[in-house]
Design an enzyme around this catalytic site. Structure first.
Site, PDB file in Angstrom:
ATOM      1  N   SER A 261       0.827  -1.214   0.000  1.00 50.33           N
ATOM      2  CA  SER A 261       0.000   0.000   0.000  1.00 50.33           C
ATOM      3  C   SER A 261       0.855   1.255   0.000  1.00 50.33           C
ATOM      4  O   SER A 261       1.954   1.279   0.580  1.00 50.33           O
ATOM      5  CB  SER A 261      -0.860  -0.009   1.271  1.00 50.33           C
ATOM      6  OG  SER A 261      -1.478   1.235   1.467  1.00 50.33           O
TER       7      SER A 261
ATOM      8  N   TYR B   9      -1.625   0.189  10.445  1.00 46.51           N
ATOM      9  CA  TYR B   9      -1.885  -0.487   9.167  1.00 46.51           C
ATOM     10  C   TYR B   9      -0.656  -0.402   8.262  1.00 46.51           C
ATOM     11  O   TYR B   9      -0.174  -1.419   7.728  1.00 46.51           O
ATOM     12  CB  TYR B   9      -3.106   0.147   8.474  1.00 46.51           C
ATOM     13  CG  TYR B   9      -3.282  -0.322   7.050  1.00 46.51           C
ATOM     14  CD1 TYR B   9      -3.720  -1.613   6.772  1.00 46.51           C
ATOM     15  CD2 TYR B   9      -2.982   0.520   5.971  1.00 46.51           C
ATOM     16  CE1 TYR B   9      -3.848  -2.060   5.459  1.00 46.51           C
ATOM     17  CE2 TYR B   9      -3.119   0.087   4.657  1.00 46.51           C
ATOM     18  CZ  TYR B   9      -3.554  -1.205   4.409  1.00 46.51           C
ATOM     19  OH  TYR B   9      -3.667  -1.642   3.116  1.00 46.51           O
TER      20      TYR B   9
ATOM     21  N   LYS C 286       2.078  -3.378   6.704  1.00 48.88           N
ATOM     22  CA  LYS C 286       2.397  -3.584   5.279  1.00 48.88           C
ATOM     23  C   LYS C 286       3.910  -3.484   5.070  1.00 48.88           C
ATOM     24  O   LYS C 286       4.504  -4.268   4.315  1.00 48.88           O
ATOM     25  CB  LYS C 286       1.658  -2.550   4.414  1.00 48.88           C
ATOM     26  CG  LYS C 286       0.160  -2.786   4.352  1.00 48.88           C
ATOM     27  CD  LYS C 286      -0.164  -4.019   3.521  1.00 48.88           C
ATOM     28  CE  LYS C 286      -1.624  -4.393   3.574  1.00 48.88           C
ATOM     29  NZ  LYS C 286      -1.946  -5.626   2.868  1.00 48.88           N
TER      30      LYS C 286
END
Ligand code: NAD
Ligand code: WQD
Length: 356
Positions: free
Chosen positions: A129, A153, A157
């Site tokens: 991402s 988050y 990643k």
């Protein structure tokens, strides 16, 4: 034609990728725990793919964190590659529940990689991402920009990307693509598959279509004082089918070339502000999107736009669908499926207003 394991294939991006991969004649086994999706999406993928794909899509309900579920999935192999979409993706939820995100995204990926190694499957495409860049100062953002995520988050990643780099370096034979998506939006033009958030949405497009449909009074625009042309936040919105096609191209490259690690941004290279999105949506659909300007949302950045030149060079791929197409497809999907894949039993929304 390859045999592929698709984790998270019932989700928003995964379902569109499954369709594109079936159209490219691949054979798919989807492993999904349906924590943020419905088996209905894959039934519709099967319908859209038609009779020629009838025997090429198999679905296994299971969790990537479960060794037993992974054994069941690999038992349906052997697979030439894994495309790994399964994961949790809400930034706000990750701030409140970091342990869930490290478990779902990092532990899940580690167990999946262990199963791949055990079964001799050393090729994989991983959903990364733009969140790993945090508030990048350089715009457009190239792959060499610093990895400095600003929320749990994004940390998960970045951690999985590091894990993949360590695995690739550990011995010969691994072929891995980390695809760093910018803002995935849009839907299949048939209106049969699209984004169906299970919780209250917090991203721009799902909220915008709900406003246009009269399900919400107005769109809240977070910040009119960003250092951008009109003061609202700028993002690189990429149609989900363009993303899906990039996966097909990445897979072809990985399987056709010597073992390697690819790290690629997937975006259009063009940024649009929130006000531009609203205007494009109104002009394309004829529906009014009333909005109100409020303060900036914590954690947001002014601008996030990909430099997609590496993806273009390596994959021979670039986005084909522009902002009006994104708006049209989002609106068709929402009109046909106001409750996503759920039962059409929710209360009727107020009648929407057309642009005067
Ligand atoms: P999604 O939530 O629609 O799809 C994820 C799928 O994975 C769902 O079907 C869910 O049920 C499944 N899943 C989740 N945890 C699982 C587990 N432990 N075991 C098995 N299945 C599990 O999300 P999406 O938008 O399709 O995103 C796909 C991937 O792309 C995610 O990894 C996400 O972080 C990443 N990503 C998405 C965006 C975006 O804008 N949507 C941007 C960048 C990266
Ligand atoms: C876009 C723009 C908002 C809602 C997030 C994740 C990112 C990635 C994609 C997975 C911003 C503005 C939004 C609203 C608004 N996901 N906005 N009113 O924050 O760029 O990216 O989703 O990897 O990691 O962070 O997407 O759609 O929330 O916001 O004005 O009600 O719209 O401020 O400028 P974001 P978004």
């Amino acid at each position: 034609m390859a045999d592929l394991l698709i984790t998270g294939g019932a989700g928003y991006i995964g379902s569109h990728a499954c369709l594109v991969l079936l159209e490219a004649e691949h054979r798919l086994v989807v492993l999904d725990n349906f924590s943020n999706s419905s088996p209905e999406s894959l039934q519709r993928v099967q319908e859209l793919a038609g009779a020629r794909a009838e025997t090429r899509l198999r679905v296994i309900e299971g969790d990537i964190r479960s060794a037993a579920d992974l054994e069941r999935a690999f038992g349906a192999g052997p697979f030439e590659a894994v495309i790994h979409f399964a994961g949790l993706k809400s930034v706000a939820d990750s701030v409140a529940n970091p342990l869930r995100y490290w478990d779902g995204n990092v532990v899940g990926s580690q167990r999946l990689l262990a199963a791949m190694a055990a079964h001799g499957c050393k090729s994989g495409v991983f959903s990364s991402s733009a969140a790993i860049y945090g508030n990048s100062e350089a715009v457009p953002i190239g792959e060499t920009a610093p990895v400095q995520p600003i929320n749990p988050y994004g940390h998960t990643k970045a951690a999985v990307e590091q894990l993949l780099a360590d695995v690739v370096a550990s011995g010969p034979g691994w072929r891995v693509a980390c695809l760093r998506y910018f803002n995935a939006v849009g839907a299949h033009p048939s209106g049969r598959i699209g984004e169906a958030p299970q919780q209250v949405p917090c991203n721009l497009f799902p909220l915008l279509v709900q406003v246009a449909a009269g399900m919400r009074e107005q769109l809240t625009v977070y910040g009119a004082d960003w250092p951008t042309a009109d003061g609202t936040g700028v993002r690189d919105y990429i149609h989900v089918l363009d993303l899906a096609e990039a996966h097909r191209a990445a897979l072809d490259l990985l399987l056709g070339e010597p073992p390697q690690e690819l790290v690629l941004n997937l975006g259009s290279g063009v940024g649009h502000s929130v006000l531009e999105v609203i205007q494009a949506f109104e002009a394309t659909t004829g529906m009014a999107v009333p909005y109100g300007l409020v303060d900036r949302r914590p954690g947001d950045s002014a601008s996030s736009v990909a430099d997609p030149s590496q993806a273009s060079q390596r994959l021979g791929w670039r986005t084909q669908r522009d902002l009006p197409t994104i708006c049209r497809d989002c609106w068709s999907w929402h009109q046909a499926n106001p409750q996503g894949y759920g039962p059409p039993s929710a209360p009727k929304p107020a009648p929407p207003k057309r642009v005067p």
